[in-house]
Design a protein around this motif. Structure first.
Motif, PDB file in Angstrom:
ATOM      1  N   HIS A   8     -18.025 -27.074  44.125  1.00  0.00           N
ATOM      2  CA  HIS A   8     -17.058 -27.521  43.119  1.00  0.00           C
ATOM      3  C   HIS A   8     -15.622 -27.183  43.499  1.00  0.00           C
ATOM      4  O   HIS A   8     -14.737 -27.181  42.644  1.00  0.00           O
ATOM      5  N   TYR A   9     -15.403 -26.909  44.763  1.00  0.00           N
ATOM      6  CA  TYR A   9     -14.076 -26.480  45.221  1.00  0.00           C
ATOM      7  C   TYR A   9     -12.989 -27.472  44.829  1.00  0.00           C
ATOM      8  O   TYR A   9     -11.911 -27.077  44.376  1.00  0.00           O
ATOM      9  N   LEU A  10     -13.255 -28.761  44.987  1.00  0.00           N
ATOM     10  CA  LEU A  10     -12.239 -29.765  44.665  1.00  0.00           C
ATOM     11  C   LEU A  10     -11.938 -29.798  43.163  1.00  0.00           C
ATOM     12  O   LEU A  10     -10.795 -30.059  42.764  1.00  0.00           O
ATOM     13  N   TRP A  11     -12.934 -29.509  42.331  1.00  0.00           N
ATOM     14  CA  TRP A  11     -12.682 -29.422  40.887  1.00  0.00           C
ATOM     15  C   TRP A  11     -11.794 -28.215  40.579  1.00  0.00           C
ATOM     16  O   TRP A  11     -10.871 -28.296  39.768  1.00  0.00           O
ATOM     17  N   VAL A  12     -12.061 -27.112  41.232  1.00  0.00           N
ATOM     18  CA  VAL A  12     -11.241 -25.915  41.043  1.00  0.00           C
ATOM     19  C   VAL A  12      -9.813 -26.188  41.515  1.00  0.00           C
ATOM     20  O   VAL A  12      -8.839 -25.814  40.844  1.00  0.00           O
ATOM     21  N   LYS A  13      -9.695 -26.876  42.642  1.00  0.00           N
ATOM     22  CA  LYS A  13      -8.373 -27.218  43.164  1.00  0.00           C
ATOM     23  C   LYS A  13      -7.634 -28.147  42.200  1.00  0.00           C
ATOM     24  O   LYS A  13      -6.431 -27.976  41.955  1.00  0.00           O
ATOM     25  N   LEU A  75      -9.661 -18.118  42.649  1.00  0.00           N
ATOM     26  CA  LEU A  75     -11.001 -18.598  43.012  1.00  0.00           C
ATOM     27  C   LEU A  75     -10.975 -19.327  44.354  1.00  0.00           C
ATOM     28  O   LEU A  75     -11.883 -19.160  45.176  1.00  0.00           O
ATOM     29  N   MET A  76      -9.936 -20.108  44.581  1.00  0.00           N
ATOM     30  CA  MET A  76      -9.841 -20.814  45.865  1.00  0.00           C
ATOM     31  C   MET A  76      -9.653 -19.834  47.020  1.00  0.00           C
ATOM     32  O   MET A  76     -10.237 -20.017  48.092  1.00  0.00           O
ATOM     33  N   LEU A  77      -8.847 -18.793  46.808  1.00  0.00           N
ATOM     34  CA  LEU A  77      -8.677 -17.773  47.850  1.00  0.00           C
ATOM     35  C   LEU A  77      -9.973 -17.006  48.077  1.00  0.00           C
ATOM     36  O   LEU A  77     -10.311 -16.661  49.205  1.00  0.00           O
ATOM     37  N   TRP A  78     -10.687 -16.748  47.003  1.00  0.00           N
ATOM     38  CA  TRP A  78     -11.968 -16.048  47.116  1.00  0.00           C
ATOM     39  C   TRP A  78     -12.965 -16.889  47.919  1.00  0.00           C
ATOM     40  O   TRP A  78     -13.715 -16.363  48.738  1.00  0.00           O
ATOM     41  N   ALA A  79     -12.925 -18.203  47.687  1.00  0.00           N
ATOM     42  CA  ALA A  79     -13.841 -19.095  48.404  1.00  0.00           C
ATOM     43  C   ALA A  79     -13.418 -19.301  49.854  1.00  0.00           C
ATOM     44  O   ALA A  79     -14.246 -19.629  50.703  1.00  0.00           O
ATOM     45  N   ASN A  80     -12.138 -19.102  50.138  1.00  0.00           N
ATOM     46  CA  ASN A  80     -11.636 -19.326  51.486  1.00  0.00           C
ATOM     47  C   ASN A  80     -10.672 -18.198  51.867  1.00  0.00           C
ATOM     48  O   ASN A  80      -9.461 -18.420  51.982  1.00  0.00           O
ATOM     49  N   PRO A  81     -11.179 -16.974  52.062  1.00  0.00           N
ATOM     50  CA  PRO A  81     -10.304 -15.827  52.330  1.00  0.00           C
ATOM     51  C   PRO A  81      -9.513 -15.925  53.635  1.00  0.00           C
ATOM     52  O   PRO A  81      -8.519 -15.219  53.806  1.00  0.00           O
ATOM     53  N   ALA A  82      -9.900 -16.813  54.527  1.00  0.00           N
ATOM     54  CA  ALA A  82      -9.157 -16.985  55.786  1.00  0.00           C
ATOM     55  C   ALA A  82      -7.718 -17.439  55.520  1.00  0.00           C
ATOM     56  O   ALA A  82      -6.828 -17.208  56.343  1.00  0.00           O
ATOM     57  N   LEU A  83      -7.490 -18.065  54.369  1.00  0.00           N
ATOM     58  CA  LEU A  83      -6.131 -18.495  54.015  1.00  0.00           C
ATOM     59  C   LEU A  83      -5.165 -17.316  53.968  1.00  0.00           C
ATOM     60  O   LEU A  83      -3.979 -17.462  54.255  1.00  0.00           O
ATOM     61  N   LEU A  84      -5.690 -16.147  53.618  1.00  0.00           N
ATOM     62  CA  LEU A  84      -4.836 -14.966  53.476  1.00  0.00           C
ATOM     63  C   LEU A  84      -4.308 -14.453  54.815  1.00  0.00           C
ATOM     64  O   LEU A  84      -3.425 -13.593  54.834  1.00  0.00           O
TER      65      LEU A  84
END
Length: 148
Positions: A8-13, A75-84
């Motif tokens: 559901h990443y796109l919904w969260v985005k 939530l998006m950062l949690w799902a994709n921590p590489a962004l940090l």
């Protein structure tokens, strides 16, 4: 939850972007109300009307939208921590921190108006009114172009 969010990443985005739009709309409008309020005579009917408008805008739209923005962004950062680990994200988070501090100033100034303690001229609020759009321009460029 990571699997659920992945699906559901796109919904969260989408919810994150919607929240940002509401937050920024309020952040652009509140200092404009302050401009008009600063020109109103304290205790006048006009001043009292602005107090209600400012309180409702902050509590009913700006605060909830900021909370939603942080929730969905987190939530998006949690799902994709590489962004940090990316420079553009560091810059974006710094600008979001600045926007949040500005939000805090707006909340404090609203309380000053509510207590008829505003000491700043309308010109001050006209200048401050430019800060949220400028910050948004740089935040969006960082999020889309990812220059670093």
């Amino acid at each position: 939850m990571a699997e659920f969010l992945g699906e559901h990443y796109l919904w969260v985005k989408a919810l994150h972007i919607i929240s940002v739009i509401f937050w920024m709309a309020g952040m652009a409008y509140l200092p404009r109300l302050f401009v008009y309020h600063a020109e109103a005579e304290p205790g006048s009917e006009k001043s009292e009307t602005f107090k209600v408008m400012e309180r409702r805008l902050l509590r009913g739209i700006i605060n909830p939208a900021m909370i939603a923005t942080f929730t969905f962004g987190g939530l998006m950062l949690w799902a994709n921590p590489a962004l940090l680990s990316q420079g553009w994200m560091h810059a974006k988070l710094f600008l979001i921190f600045v926007m949040s501090a500005l939000h805090g100033f707006f909340a404090r100034w609203r309380k000053d108006f509510d207590a008829d303690r505003n000491r700043r001229p309308a010109r001050f609020y006209r200048i401050v009114n430019e800060a949220p759009p400028v910050l948004v321009v740089f935040i969006v460029i960082l999020a889309i172009v990812k220059p670093f």
